[in-house]
Structures are given as structure tokens and as C-alpha cells.
Enzyme design. Structure first.
Site, PDB file in Angstrom:
ATOM      1  N   ASP A  57     -11.445 -56.539  28.239  1.00 29.86           N
ATOM      2  CA  ASP A  57     -12.437 -55.615  28.800  1.00 29.86           C
ATOM      3  C   ASP A  57     -13.452 -55.270  27.724  1.00 29.86           C
ATOM      4  O   ASP A  57     -13.239 -55.538  26.537  1.00 29.86           O
ATOM      5  CB  ASP A  57     -11.774 -54.341  29.336  1.00 29.86           C
ATOM      6  CG  ASP A  57     -11.103 -53.533  28.242  1.00 29.86           C
ATOM      7  OD1 ASP A  57     -10.448 -54.147  27.356  1.00 29.86           O
ATOM      8  OD2 ASP A  57     -11.222 -52.304  28.246  1.00 29.86           O
TER       9      ASP A  57
ATOM     10  N   GLU B 110      -8.561 -51.583  27.204  1.00 24.78           N
ATOM     11  CA  GLU B 110      -8.603 -51.074  25.826  1.00 24.78           C
ATOM     12  C   GLU B 110      -9.742 -50.089  25.625  1.00 24.78           C
ATOM     13  O   GLU B 110      -9.591 -49.084  24.939  1.00 24.78           O
ATOM     14  CB  GLU B 110      -8.737 -52.238  24.843  1.00 24.78           C
ATOM     15  CG  GLU B 110      -8.345 -51.883  23.405  1.00 24.78           C
ATOM     16  CD  GLU B 110      -9.511 -51.320  22.580  1.00 24.78           C
ATOM     17  OE1 GLU B 110      -9.243 -50.759  21.506  1.00 24.78           O
ATOM     18  OE2 GLU B 110     -10.684 -51.431  23.000  1.00 24.78           O
TER      19      GLU B 110
END
Lengths: 475, 475
Positions: free
Chosen positions: B99, B165
Site C-alpha cells: 500500500d 502499513e
């Protein structure tokens, strides 16, 4: 000789459903001037209003104001109206605005903001109900009730309704100044209905407003926003400097820490000392409208003086810093603190700007920071105080007593309505602020409302005011 | 005996265009984990990654993590991969995330953030290029280059790639703890490539991280936002109290004003004193990455110590106040100040929370305000320090010298990578941070980039590290 108003009043009562329906139609147009996407709705609202005026037999011109500076967007037109043109009558110029503040149900409204919802207790909820569609329609309703009752309209009415009040009244000052001796030339006095009672029970007439100097403090350092893990402890952070400066401006009890502000404030006169005790205002109402008991003062007089005749400083927020919910470990590269000072007689705009900027620069210098500071006024509007002994006020006071059964309080306001001063200067005539709504209306908040009682009696009041205006001797 | 790596290195060079194309495909998927509307793109990115692994002959499982707490939204799956299952080889567990941070061209990007743009000087610009899609693909590219070169892969590779994250790694800790003795049971050591060189020229291995305690200070008073004209001077304003508290936390030179923080910091040892002089770091590079010269210290040693081994406090912003451009005369009813403290050995989370909250409460009490204060930690992550003498580090150091021709610096970082500590605790194994990108990559900023050189040599480095790991004696 008191005017015969009973027929007019009865007709206002008889037409009250139609008047509420007119307000419902107006609220249904989301004329939010600050949202570009809704600009067509603002324009639609202006056309709707002009159309209503024309149907009532008034003339209505949609005056274009050109493009909004820095955009390709047309400013909403000003509606310039005239009803009556009888040289033997006085002419009253009235002002209002047909745009509204933003509103979304998701902001926390109990009802749809652009659907007028009339509650059992008489609250009529909807964006713009009290600010300022209700009062603007008050003038139209007064015309209609006169016609329905077959009563001669007592004055010539000049109307100036704008569509950018909630977004800086862009272009309006130029128009007013240009028309001061033209379209507005006949005006004998000005009346603005765009403020509120001090409480919820007693009407008032308003003769003074504070001004507002709005400032930005920009602090910049790094070239872009930083990650606090990487740079925390090694870089001087603009936010640290900014909150230190903002913390130095005012204390918890509202005391402005900037030298040279208090020194400009007109001393309290002996006359004035006695003025506050008689005003219908109490701390309970203030606590109600505040939604808490977190007032600075515990007594009425100190509170009214703090609102009306002393300056105040509010910290509004910070642009460029993290402002969303949650957590973000950013070191903002450039932050802009916003604050404003409400100004009062005899403060001068330039002098105030000078002491504010110098103070901020001094505080910053003492921090020993390598960051860069810029401090500047964003916009400044002067305070205004009129003579409450003018026939314009006397007429309004008599009308108030006739409709509401009490003598109005003569009040000042803590806020600014810059157009007031513009009309006074452009026409050279007395300006009266004649409010329709009450202190709990929540003009810029969620669940904005206008009480049905204030709307209907307010329509009577506007009409009655015009009748007393027609009779009042020159002073 | 140094491994024979020339064939592998040649193949990486030969395949470099394909590897850049792989990164281009990854950057083109806007896998922004913090934007709910883009959650499907995050999921798509996870599937794309698993698909790439499968095509390379690895196993890849998309492990669901359930719903995001407080929402109806599925968390993106964790990609659990395995390449090789040879009992005679060491097993290395690698972690990364697929991400990315939010990005819009309008934020100020020179190029489209979700189109990888390779500049003539070798900068490959695009959101996620360096954080963390480039490093994640580094492992895949290393596998492909081994296959293309016909060289036996030196270790078994376990992979854990997550998709949250940048938004708190929701659900990941539970998965790591649950799989510590299951899917991750074979791991002999852990390697994470999700940080950066200290400068732009010299590679480093990282053995320490600061922790982070993130706090909110809520101050509330009025029932709703107020108009400063009406209430300015009469109500105690939450913003005034908040900036006064925030101003009391830290000074322009980063000195934390809260008693009980400095007292917890481990004293500098004689050994440590000499550690900083050898590090390839200079103030010019820091000024470059900072984009200004607004550093607190003028020298390398003080700066590195401030970043690595001393706590820092950053003010991130204020929720609930006016944060847009322009001017708004609001008195915010409830404001939430956000700040965080980067923590270091031997600070304890609970002790730190206790002294912070007590200090904020004391400062507030002294203001004499009627407003209401709440201060609390939003989230806390502990600092981490590993042993740089472990074979995991020795292998990485040898690989670095082989690829880059220099011995790496052994560094710590000022930021937090909480998963590091989680892996260490769940597996009981040594964790190495092996960065690919350099200090000017701008991971969370506009114009994020990864230099082509760092990407291609980084792929060589990751492969070489695995070869040295296979040879390094146990210690």
C-alpha cells in the site's frame, strides 16, 4: 398620530401560511455562495426573488457584478428593486442577502437543511431561514399584506438584495458607492434586517457594530512537509514557532496581550455606565446560546461591555497543519495561523495593524528561530456607531412597541456587518438595524431556525415601521 | 568463501528494463490504504502481487484480516509467500508493504503520481516507487534473475507483504504473532527493506529505531462552533487554551519541556561517543533533504544523536479548528491538538504517558479555564535496538561491500517501523533493516522517487545478501 395598523396586522395573520410557503420555497434553493459548484443555485435564487418582486408589482433589476476575482465564475447579481415612486412619500432603502452559509445534513443537522421543517414548538428549521431569507421575504410579505388589506403602502421602498454576503460581499461596495447618488439617491434612511435580538424575548434596535481586522501569521521553513521520525529533533519546526506566537496573543480570560490595543479604546463615559443595567439580557440566555457555562464574566454588564464596546481577539485555526481525525506524524513545512480582532471606537485600522504586526515580529524574534515569518492583515472592516435618536430609530421604536407591546432595547453588536458602514457613507443617511430573529437562531450553525412567531410578528413590525417612518417628524 | 555472484549481477543488469516495467505496473495501481474509496485498488494490488509470485514459482496465499474496525470495509489481505523449501538451506523471512500514501497531482507533483516517470538523471518518480513497492519487487526481481541466470536460489524465502502499513497496519500484529511458530516457524532471520540510506551515496544497515507515542489534547467548551463577533470577548475559547498548552510542550530548538522525559533516556556511553564521527552523513545532505537550512544543530554528531538516540516532540496539527485557505471568523467549540514524542532507550511507554498527561493537566489547570480537557495517547509503539554483530548483519555488510564497493554504515533511525519489533518478538530471531532507497526519496512527500541506480543495485544487493546469509557461520 399613531397609524391605523389593525387591518394590516389581521391580513398578515391571515396570510401566514402563504408567507411560510414563500419561505419554504426560498430555503429549498441551496444558494450557498462559498461553494463554486452551487453558484448556479445562488443565481437561481436571485432570479426567483426578482420574479417574486415583479409579481408584487415592484420593479426588479438583476444587476450583474462581473466575474469573481481570480475565477471564471460570474458573481451572483444584485437584485435592485423599487416599490412605489411617490414624491410625497419618504423613501426607505432596505438591504438583505439571498445567499446562505454552507450546510450538509451530515454536519449534524436534525433535519434536511434545505427543506424548511416547521416544528410543533414553532421553530422553522432550514439553512437561511433566519439568515437572511426570512427577513428579506419579510419586506415582500409586508407589500403583499398591504395589497391584500387594501391599505396604501406608506413609503417608497428601495431594495438592495445581494447574493455574496456569506462570502465577502464581493463587488457590492463598488455598486453601493456608484449608486449612492443614483439608484439610491431618493433614500431618506436605510434599514437592514440581518441581525438578531440579544435574547429570545425582547426586541431590540441596533445602532453599533464592532469592526474586524483579520490576520494571518505564516511560518515556513522546510521545503516540503517532513516525517517526524526522520526530522524530529533535528529541524526547527514551523508549528512550534506558530503556536508559541499564537499563545502570546490572548489569555484564557480574553485579555489581549498586544500593547497598543487597549490604549486606543474610547473611555467609558458616565452616561454609558448606566446604559447596560436596563438591557433585557441575562446570563442564563447567554449560557443557553453558548451551550455551556464557559463565560469569561459572571455578570450582565461586564459581558455586554465585552461584546459591544471592548475589542476581543479570537484564534480561528491553522492552515497547512494536520487537521483531519486520526494520527499523522507530519512536520508541516508551512503553517498559517488565523486570528482576528474585533475593533471598537476609537481604534484605527492602520494603527491596529501596525501594533499587531510589530508585536508578532517581536515575539518571533525572541524565539531565535531560523524559520521565516510573514504576518499581515487579510481584511479589515471598521466599527460603526449611529445615532439612536434619529427619526429612523424613533419610528422603529414606536413600531416595536405597537407590535410587541414593549419598548425595544437599544443595542450594539459584537459582530460586523460591513455593508452598514458602506450604506451610511454612500448615502449620507441614517442606518437602522432592525432584527427579526432571536439569539438562539444559530445563523451559521447546524439546525439554523427562525421562530414562526418572530417571522409573522416580524412581518408586522417591518410594515408598522414603514407607517411610523411616514409620520415621524424630521430631526 | 565469497559467493560467485557475477552471473547473477549480469542478469539483473540485462533484465533491468523488465524490472522497471514491473515497478511501473505496480505504481499504476493507486493502492492508497487510508482512502476508503480506493480500498478496491489496494486489494487489486495484493492480487497482482500474489499473481506475480505465483508466476515466479512461489506459493502465495492471500490471507484475509477481516473487517476494518468501526467500518464495513474488508482489510486488504496479507500476501504470505514462500519460495523454496529445502531443509538444507537457511530460511529468511522478508517483509514489505504494497500500500502507499495518498497522492494527487494537485498536491504539487511535477508528474502524475500513479504513472512511473523515469527522468534522464535516473529518478523514477511515482507514489510508492521507494515506499515500498520498489523494495518489495526487489525480492521478486532477485528470484527472476536467479532463474534467468540458472543460479540456484541460496535460501528459502518466506514473504509477508501487507496492504495497510500506511494506515496503522491494522490486524498485522495479530497475524504475525499467530504465525510466529507456524508459517514463520522456519525463519532463521528476518530482513525488512522499508527504510532509507542516511544520505545519497553510502549504503547502510539499520539496527535501531525510535518508538512513537502519539497524543491527543481535546479541549471543549461551547455546545457548537460560535461566531467570534457574537461571542468574542465573552466566552473562554478552547483554541486559546489549546495553543497555550501546545506552546508549553517544546521550544524552537526542540527541547522538550515536560519533566520526566529526559530523565528516562539512557546515558551516552564512552563507546558510543566515537560512533558518530565515522558515519557518512553531512549537513549539506541534510539541508538538501530538508529543503532549507533551518536545522537545530550545525554539526553532524549533535544532529545524528538528536535523530537516533534522543527523544523529540513534534506538533502535528489541530482537528476541529478552521484549517482551509481564506478567512472564517469561527470560535471552534472543540479542538483536538495532535503531537507525538519519538522515544528511545530506556523510555517506558506507560511512564512516558503518565508524565505527559500529568504535565498537560497541570498546564491546563494553571490557565484557570472553565473549558474541559481530555489528554490521552492515541497509539504507542516501542523503540527497537538489535545486535549489529549477528550473522544476519554480517552477511548484509559483506553483500553491501560486494555490490557497492564500500563497507556500510551501521545506523539507527529516528522513525518507527513497529512491525520490526513485532517480528523480533514473534519469531525470536534477529531482524535486519536493509534499505534500498536514499535520503532524498521523499517517501511521504510529493514527487516521491527511487533512483534507478538504487533500484537495480538494490536488487543485486538483496540477492547477494541471501548468498552471504547462506554461507555465514552461526553466531
Amino acid at each position: 398620530m399613531a397609524p391605523q395598523l389593525d387591518g394590516y396586522f389581521q391580513k398578515v395573520d391571515a396570510l401566514s401560511d402563504a408567507f411560510i410557503e414563500r419561505l419554504r420555497q426560498a430555503v429549498a434553493i441551496p444558494s450557498v455562495s462559498s461553494e463554486y459548484a452551487r453558484r448556479p443555485e445562488v443565481v437561481r435564487m436571485g432570479h426567483w426573488l426578482a420574479d417574486q418582486l415583479t409579481k408584487l408589482g415592484a420593479t426588479a433589476e438583476l444587476r450583474p457584478l462581473g466575474k469573481q476575482p481570480g475565477t471564471d465564475l460570474d458573481l451572483p447579481p444584485v437584485v435592485l428593486g423599487r416599490y412605489g415612486n411617490d414624491k410625497n412619500k419618504r423613501t426607505i432603502l432596505v438591504y438583505g442577502h439571498y445567499d446562505v452559509q454552507p450546510a450538509e445534513k451530515s454536519d449534524g443537522w436534525d433535519t434536511e437543511p434545505f427543506e424548511l421543517t416547521v416544528k410543533e414548538d414553532g421553530r422553522m428549521c432550514g439553512r437561511g431561514a433566519t439568515d437572511d431569507k426570512g427577513p428579506v421575504l419579510g419586506w415582500l410579505n409586508a407589500i403583499e399584506a398591504h395589497q391584500a388589506a387594501g391599505i396604501d403602502f406608506p413609503v417608497n421602498l428601495l431594495m438592495c438584495f445581494e447574493g455574496m454576503e456569506e462570502y465577502g460581499s464581493e463587488g457590492l461596495d463598488d455598486l453601493i458607492n456608484a449608486e449612492g447618488k443614483k439608484f439610491f439617491a431618493d433614500a431618506d434612511a436605510v434599514c437592514i434586517s440581518d441581525n438578531y435580538w440579544l435574547g429570545t424575548e425582547k426586541p431590540c434596535l441596533t445602532y453599533g457594530l464592532r469592526g474586524c481586522n483579520y490576520y494571518s501569521i505564516e511560518i515556513s521553513g522546510p521545503g516540503a512537509d517532513l516525517h517526524s521520525g526522520v526530522f524530529g529533533g533535528t529541524a526547527q519546526e514551523p508549528m512550534t514557532d506558530l503556536v508559541r506566537i499564537m499563545a502570546s496573543l490572548v489569555d484564557t480570560n480574553g485579555k489581549i496581550q498586544i500593547p497598543g490595543i487597549a490604549e486606543q479604546v474610547a473611555p467609558v463615559t458616565a452616561d454609558e455606565e448606566g446604559l447596560y443595567d436596563g438591557i433585557a439580557f441575562n446570563m442564563e440566555t447567554l449560557h443557553d446560546s453558548l451551550g455551556s457555562k464557559t463565560t469569561i464574566f459572571e455578570d450582565k454588564k461586564s459581558t455586554l461591555m465585552a461584546r459591544w464596546r471592548y475589542p476581543s481577539l479570537s484564534l480561528h485555526g491553522i492552515e497547512g497543519a494536520f487537521s483531519a481525525p486520526g494520527a499523522k506524524t507530519v512536520i508541516p513545512a508551512k503553517v498559517i495561523g488565523k486570528f482576528s480582532i474585533r475593533t471598537v471606537p476609537n481604534m484605527e485600522i492602520d494603527k491596529t495593524n501596525e501594533v499587531v504586526c510589530r508585536y508578532v515580529e517581536d515575539v518571533f524574534k525572541k524565539l531565535g528561530s531560523k524559520n521565516t515569518l510573514k504576518v499581515y492583515p487579510q481584511h479589515c472592516g471598521k466599527w460603526w456607531v449611529a445615532s439612536p435618536n434619529h427619526w429612523n430609530f424613533t419610528a422603529a421604536a414606536k413600531a416595536t412597541e405597537r407590535v410587541w407591546g414593549v419598548k425595544p432595547d437599544f443595542t450594539r453588536e459584537g459582530g460586523s456587518i460591513p455593508v452598514t458602514l458602506t450604506f451610511e457613507q454612500a448615502t449620507g443617511k441614517n442606518v437602522l438595524l432592525l432584527p427579526m430573529g432571536s439569539s438562539t437562531d444559530g445563523a451559521h450553525s447546524i439546525n439554523e431556525k427562525l421562530d414562526k412567531r418572530n417571522y409573522i410578528e416580524g412581518i408586522k413590525l417591518l410594515g408598522a415601521y414603514l407607517h411610523y417612518v411616514a409620520e415621524e417628524p424630521m430631526n
